[in-house]
Design a protein around this motif. Sequence first.
Motif, short mmCIF file in Angstrom:
data_model
loop_
_atom_site.label_atom_id
_atom_site.label_comp_id
_atom_site.label_asym_id
_atom_site.label_seq_id
_atom_site.Cartn_x
_atom_site.Cartn_y
_atom_site.Cartn_z
N SER A 178 -16.69 0.67 -25.80
CA SER A 178 -15.68 0.56 -26.35
C SER A 178 -14.72 1.10 -24.97
N VAL A 179 -13.12 0.75 -24.90
CA VAL A 179 -12.18 0.15 -24.50
C VAL A 179 -11.41 1.68 -24.00
N MET A 180 -10.50 1.51 -25.78
CA MET A 180 -9.52 2.69 -26.20
C MET A 180 -9.74 3.00 -27.24
N LYS A 181 -8.81 3.40 -27.88
CA LYS A 181 -8.51 4.67 -29.04
C LYS A 181 -7.60 4.41 -29.59
N VAL A 182 -6.73 2.85 -30.52
CA VAL A 182 -5.02 3.20 -31.54
C VAL A 182 -5.13 3.97 -32.69
N SER A 195 -2.06 5.84 -50.77
CA SER A 195 -1.38 5.15 -49.80
C SER A 195 -0.95 5.44 -48.36
N ALA A 196 -1.47 6.46 -47.73
CA ALA A 196 -2.10 7.20 -46.32
C ALA A 196 -3.27 6.50 -45.64
N ARG A 197 -4.01 5.90 -46.55
CA ARG A 197 -5.26 5.27 -46.00
C ARG A 197 -4.73 4.18 -44.91
N VAL A 198 -5.07 4.26 -44.12
CA VAL A 198 -5.26 2.82 -42.79
C VAL A 198 -6.31 2.47 -42.30
N VAL A 199 -6.36 1.39 -42.88
CA VAL A 199 -7.25 0.42 -41.52
C VAL A 199 -7.28 -0.68 -40.81
N TYR A 200 -7.87 -0.68 -39.81
CA TYR A 200 -7.24 -1.49 -38.26
C TYR A 200 -8.01 -3.23 -38.17
N SER A 201 -7.30 -3.98 -37.52
CA SER A 201 -7.92 -5.22 -37.22
C SER A 201 -6.65 -5.72 -35.91
N VAL A 202 -7.42 -6.43 -36.10
CA VAL A 202 -7.40 -7.79 -34.78
C VAL A 202 -6.52 -8.98 -35.29
N GLY A 205 -6.72 -11.84 -30.40
CA GLY A 205 -7.84 -11.81 -29.64
C GLY A 205 -9.06 -11.38 -29.72
N GLU A 206 -9.27 -11.47 -31.40
CA GLU A 206 -11.04 -11.34 -31.82
C GLU A 206 -11.52 -11.72 -31.43
N LYS A 207 -11.75 -13.03 -30.17
CA LYS A 207 -13.29 -13.61 -29.41
C LYS A 207 -13.03 -12.88 -28.81
N PHE A 208 -12.20 -11.85 -27.99
CA PHE A 208 -12.91 -11.05 -26.73
C PHE A 208 -13.08 -9.11 -27.28
N PHE A 209 -11.87 -9.17 -28.40
CA PHE A 209 -12.23 -7.46 -28.96
C PHE A 209 -12.15 -7.28 -30.15
N THR A 210 -13.02 -6.40 -30.23
CA THR A 210 -12.80 -5.88 -31.75
C THR A 210 -11.99 -4.19 -32.31
N VAL A 211 -11.67 -4.13 -33.30
CA VAL A 211 -10.98 -2.85 -33.35
C VAL A 211 -11.96 -2.41 -34.74
N GLU A 212 -12.65 -1.05 -34.53
CA GLU A 212 -13.62 -0.44 -36.09
C GLU A 212 -12.49 0.03 -36.62
N ARG A 213 -12.81 -0.71 -38.34
CA ARG A 213 -11.59 -0.48 -38.92
C ARG A 213 -11.04 0.81 -39.23
N HIS A 214 -12.09 1.76 -38.73
CA HIS A 214 -11.05 3.07 -40.01
C HIS A 214 -10.83 4.35 -38.78
N THR A 215 -11.62 3.43 -37.52
CA THR A 215 -11.37 4.71 -36.52
C THR A 215 -10.22 4.31 -35.55
N GLY A 216 -10.02 3.13 -35.36
CA GLY A 216 -8.81 2.45 -34.66
C GLY A 216 -9.65 1.67 -32.92
N ILE A 217 -11.12 2.57 -32.86
CA ILE A 217 -11.77 2.17 -31.04
C ILE A 217 -11.62 0.51 -31.28
N ILE A 218 -11.63 0.23 -30.31
CA ILE A 218 -11.38 -1.42 -29.61
C ILE A 218 -12.12 -1.54 -28.62
N LYS A 238 -3.02 -5.19 -36.05
CA LYS A 238 -2.41 -4.24 -37.38
C LYS A 238 -3.16 -2.86 -38.04
N ALA A 239 -2.71 -2.34 -38.55
CA ALA A 239 -2.41 -1.02 -39.30
C ALA A 239 -2.25 -1.31 -40.94
#
Length: 804
Positions: A178-182, A195-202, A205-218, A238-239
Amino acid sequence: MTPFWITGPWTILTVLGLLHCFSFTWSEASRTSGTISGGTKEEEGPSSLERVKRGWVWNQFFVVEEYTGTEPLYVGKIHTDSDEGEGNIKYTISGEGAGSIFIIDELTGDIHATQRLDREEKAFYTLRAQARDRLSNDPLEPESEFVIKVQDINDSEPQFLEGPYIGSVAELSPIGTSVMKVTASDADDPTYGSSARVVYSVLDGEKFFTVERHTGIIMTAVADLDRETQDRYELVVKATDMAGQMGGLSGSTTVTIVITDVNDNPPRFPQKMYQFSVSEGAAVGTPVGRVIATDADMGENTDMSYLIKEGGELFKVTTDAETQEAVVSIKKLLDFESKRTHNVVVEAVNKHVDPRFVDLGSFRDQTIVRVSVSDIDEPPIFQPADGTTMEVQEDAKVGSVVGIVTARDPDVTNKKVRLTIDRTTDQDLIFHIDPDSGAITLGKILDRETAGWHNITVKAVEADNHSMVSYSPVSIRILDVNDNPPELATPYEASVCEDAKPGQLIHTISVVDKDEPQSGHRFLFTLAPDAASSRHFTLWDVKDDTAGIRTQRSGFNRHEQNVYFLPILVVDSGPPSLSSTGTLTIHVCGCDTGAIQSCNATAYVMSAALSPGALIALLVCMLILIVLVLLILTLKRHRKGQRMAEDEEDMRDNVIKYNDEGGGEQDTEAYDMSALRNLYDFPEAKTCDSGPDIRSLPQWIQANRVSLGADGATAAAATTDFSLFKGYIRKKVEQADADLTVPPYDSFQTYAFEGASSPALSLSSIHTLSNTSEQDFSYLHDWGPRFRQLAGYYAPGNREEDGS
C-alpha cells in the motif's frame, strides 16, 4: 442505452402522474364510511358502509432537478374531500418558494414549479397548504404542511478535493504494498440511484501501480522498483460515478509517488589499488593518504566504516565523519632499511545493513593501499633502544670496566659512530666511556652508602654528520660490600630502680648497619671483654637483631653509685665480619611501687631536708615581699601626683605671647620662666598676728621679715635690687629676637613685676584725693619702691621714714 430522463419531460410527467393516481386511488380505497354534517348516514355501494367527513387528500411531492422545459413543471395536486368540484373552495400555499418558485391553481389545487431547481443547492422545500371558502374566506380544513423534494439526477462529476497527492514507498517493496489512499467526492444524492457511486482507475502509470476500484488505495504493481534507476513516478487517477457505467461523470487527479531508499547497494572502491609514498622519518600518526568508497544509496545507508585487513601492524585507518573518507596513517615508525614497500588492504563496510537484502551480496568492498617508504639520514640507534642497566661492586678499582654500550648507524651507508657521556648527568666525572668501543670505566672510587645508583646519559654522534645525535639512558647499580660496621641505633640510656630484682629486663637495644647484604642482616650481641665479668648486668641476645639488658643482682644504691656504663660489642655476619662497641648508660633511680621518682642523689638529699612546713613558710615570705614592693610603688606614684598638681597651680612661670598664630592666650607653655626663678629665691612672706596679710604679695618679691615686740616697734629689711632682673629679661628678649628658628615674640606678658607706669589714668577707686578714709594704709610702705607713690597717697605721714 439512453437514460429515461433524457427522453423528455413528458415521460417524467407521465411517471409522476401515475404515481399520483396510484396514491389517490390508494387513499380512496383505504377510507371507511363516516358521519356527514347532517347527522344522517349515507350508504354507498351494496355494503351501505358509513362514511366520515373527508379531509386533505395528497402525498409528498417530487420534482426533478435541472428541468429545462418552457412550460411550468407540474409538481402535484392538493385536494380536500369537501371539494365537490363546484368551485367554491380556494386553495393557497405558503412557505419556502411559495409564489416565486412554486405556484398553485386556486380552483384545482394543482402545483407547478416555475424555476429550474438544483438539488445540490437545496434538496427539499417545506410548504403549508390551506383550503378556504371562496365567498367567506373561512378555512375549511386546518392548515397542513407538505414537502416538495427535489429529485436528483447525475449532474455532478466526482472531484478530488485534496489533490494533487504526494506519497512514498520504499524501493524493492513487494507487489501489493500500500502506498496511499485517494478520495473523490460526488455532490449527487448518494441515497438515490448510482449518481454518487464512485469507482477509481489509473490512467497513467498503471504499469507500476494499481488502485483499488472502490477504496482508492494505491498499491505497487511490480516488485523491482529501484530508486537508483527512477526515484519518483507521476500517476493520473480517475474517479467515475454511476459505478463506472456508461454515461457516468468522471474527474481525475495527479499523484506523485516518491521511491525511498533502502540499503540495497554495497560500498564500492573506484580503484582496486592506491599508491602513496612516505618518509621513514615520519612521526607516528602522520597521514599517508586518503581513499573513499562510493555507495549508490543515500542518507544513513551510505554511512560506512573502514578497517585494515592486512598491514595493521604498522598502519591504522580512521573514518572522516564529514567526507566519509578512509584516512591511512602511520601506527609505528617505518624503517627503509628493513622494508621499503608495504601493501595495506583496506575494507569498507556499511554500518546499517538491512537483513532483508543480505541475499543480494556482501555489503563490503576491499582495495589495496601500497605505501612506499623513502630513505633519510637517520641518527644512530642504541642496542637495546630503551636503555641499559649495569652493575658494579662498590669496592671496584679506578679504571675497572662497568659495561659496554653499543650504537650503530641504521642507514645503508653504516657510518662510523662515536660515543660520549653527557656530563650534565655525570658532573663528578665518576665514569668514562671509550668513544669507539663504548666501554664504560670507573673514574673514581664508589661508595654505595653515598649513592646506590648512578643514572647517566650516553650520546652517540655520527662521525661525519654531528647533527645526527642520539641519546640513551644508562643506569648503573652499585653492589654492596660489607665495609661498614654495625652501630647502636641511638645513644641508649636506661634506668634501673634501687629495689630491682635479679633477672629483670630494664632495656632493649637494636643496631643499624649502612650495608645491605643480599642475604640480609644477622648480628651477634655480647658484652665487651672489660665488662664480661660484670656482677650487675647481663646481655640477652634475642636473635632478631635486638638484645635485652637484664639485672644480675638486687640492691642498687644510688648514693654509692648512681650511673653505670655498660659497653656492648655488636658483630655482623660479613663477609668479612665487622664489629663495633657501643656504651649503654644506666641510671640508678628511686622508685615508688615501680614508678621512678628521682634519679639524682643531690636532689634526693635536698628534698629530704625540706619538710612541707618549710616550703609553706618560704612561700609566705615571698608573698609578703611582693606586697611590700607594691605598696612602695603606690606611695611613690601618689607623691609624684601631688607635686605635679602643685606645679600646675604655679602660673607665674609662664610667658604668654599674642603676636603669633598659635594657641593665643590659652597657650600657657609659650615660654619657660623656670630659669628666671632660679636666679632668686623669693620665699613667701610670713606675717604675725598683727599687720597686713603679706601672703597676698607676689611670690617674686622678697618679703620683709617683720617682728612685733612688746612695745609694737617694727623692723623692715632693705629693699631688693631688681636691676639685674630687668637686665636678664632684656637679654632674653634680644636673644629671642635674634633667633630666626623660632617665631617672633613682640611682647611679653609677665606677672613677676608691675612694670613701668602708664600715662593713662587709673580707673581704680584708690586714685582719689580723699583722705577722709579711716583705713590704715601704713603697710604700703613695706611693699617696696614700686608702691611708694601709692603709699604717699594713702599714708603721707610716713614719707620721712621712707626717705631715711
